[in-house]
Scaffold this motif. Structure first.
Motif, mmCIF file in Angstrom:
data_model
loop_
_atom_site.group_PDB
_atom_site.id
_atom_site.type_symbol
_atom_site.label_atom_id
_atom_site.label_comp_id
_atom_site.label_asym_id
_atom_site.label_seq_id
_atom_site.Cartn_x
_atom_site.Cartn_y
_atom_site.Cartn_z
ATOM 1 N N PHE A 1 -4.950 -1.011 6.370
ATOM 2 C CA PHE A 1 -4.066 -1.720 5.326
ATOM 3 C C PHE A 1 -3.976 -3.024 6.011
ATOM 4 N N TYR B 1 -9.407 -2.834 -0.965
ATOM 5 C CA TYR B 1 -7.836 -2.493 -1.511
ATOM 6 C C TYR B 1 -7.863 -3.024 -2.928
ATOM 7 N N TYR C 1 0.858 -1.206 -0.042
ATOM 8 C CA TYR C 1 -0.049 -0.087 0.012
ATOM 9 C C TYR C 1 0.902 1.353 0.057
#
Length: 344
Positions: free
Chosen positions: A325, A335, A300
């Motif tokens: 995350f 995501y 990320y």
């Protein structure tokens, strides 16, 4: 949306701080009636009753105030500061959130929050290279810096009292928000900010409490090695609070590590600073592509480096993003996979 709500609430605290900040108060009271007897000639006596009005001006009484700063120095503040020079964006942000931005007359060229913060204030140079002559010209009654400014300490002290603020973890950030609140006569407002930060952190901790703790690597800079944060940094604290395990927790402070060390510790999640100088796809031709993080698409990029690099109230926003995350399943965070196949 949640981040916007957090910022709105913090902004509300700032607005209320401006309205309810401790100020000099004037109190008017009526004293007990006083009887005056006047004796005149020709044996005539007159009695007059006089009502007295007494006006008392009440000012803050906790000055002079002595604190111990992050450098272990005792610093005495003789009176409420009115002209403050901030030598770091994190300090400016903290003063803003506790309702004391109106006292700030000088900021660095890197100060960018709140938006437009430089307008109406003097830019005193960079973070690591402030212009001492410009600072002196502002005639400050307080200068607040970090350990980065210790090399200028003697000259800065010749201008005004200097406080060094250098928190290393979340608890020290709390402490310094409260301490600066005392210094600038905004203690209650500072307590309100800290209480709200604690509420967000407690919410994150509660949500990840029963989840496994993935191994996490944070890449801050890709310059002469892979720079990361170890034990004794607030980023290390954020990873732990967010329910992760910093693979370099055994390293002290900030350090450049090798690709081989990262692969050997095999992180499940990699979080890259927005300004690290490298993107996920750029790492596909490096040994990091062998880690579980890349194999499973768990790489990320943080949306705003300042949320994790500035030790101030906004750090709770950085915490929430890191928590998304590390534990997307807990926060219903969707995501986009960052595997090398996709990135290529």
């Amino acid at each position: 949306m949640k981040k916007a709500l957090v910022m709105l609430f913090l902004a509300l605290i700032v607005f209320m701080s401006g309205c309810i900040g401790t100020q000099t108060t004037t109190l008017t009271t009526t004293a007990p009636a006083k009887t005056v007897t006047i004796t005149e000639t020709q044996e005539k006596t007159t009695t007059i009753t006089v009502t007295q009005t007494v006006t008392t001006t009440m000012v803050p009484t906790h000055y002079p105030l002595t604190i111990v700063d992050s450098a272990g120095r005792k610093v005495t503040i003789e009176k409420e500061p009115r002209r403050i020079v901030s030598l770091a964006p994190s300090i400016t942000e903290t003063l803003y959130f506790i309702g004391a931005l109106d006292k700030v007359v000088g900021v660095t060229k890197f100060d960018d929050f709140p938006p437009g913060v430089q307008k109406g204030r003097t830019v005193i140079g960079g973070f690591s290279d402030p212009n001492l002559e410009v600072i002196a010209s502002l005639k400050p009654d307080l200068i607040i810096g970090t350990s980065m400014h210790l090399k200028y300490l003697d000259k800065l002290q010749g201008i005004a009292p200097v406080i060094i603020v250098d928190p290393r973890d979340i608890n020290e950030i709390y402490k310094w928000i409260i301490t600066l609140g005392k210094v600038v006569n905004r203690e209650e407002e500072a307590k309100g900010v800290v209480n709200y930060m604690k509420a967000i952190i407690e919410d994150v901790e509660a949500k990840v409490a029963n989840s496994p703790r993935p191994k996490v690597f944070v890449l801050l800079s890709y310059w002469n090695g892979y720079w990361t944060a170890g034990r004794g940094t607030f980023i290390d604290s954020l990873i732990s609070i967010a329910g992760g395990e910093n693979i370099f927790h055994d390293v002290e402070g900030w350090k450049a590590v090798s690709a081989e060390e990262i692969v050997a510790r095999n992180p499940d999640v990699i979080i890259i600073s927005y300004h690290a100088g490298v993107k996920p796809g750029d790492l596909c031709d490096t040994p990091l592509a062998k880690t579980n993080a890349f194999k499973n698409g768990r790489v990320y990029v943080i949306s705003d480096d300042n949320l994790i690099s500035r030790a101030g109230p906004r750090i709770v926003l950085g915490l929430e993003e890191i928590a998304y995350f590390i534990h997307p399943e807990v926060f219903n965070y969707a995501y986009q996979p960052r595997t090398c196949t996709v990135s290529s």
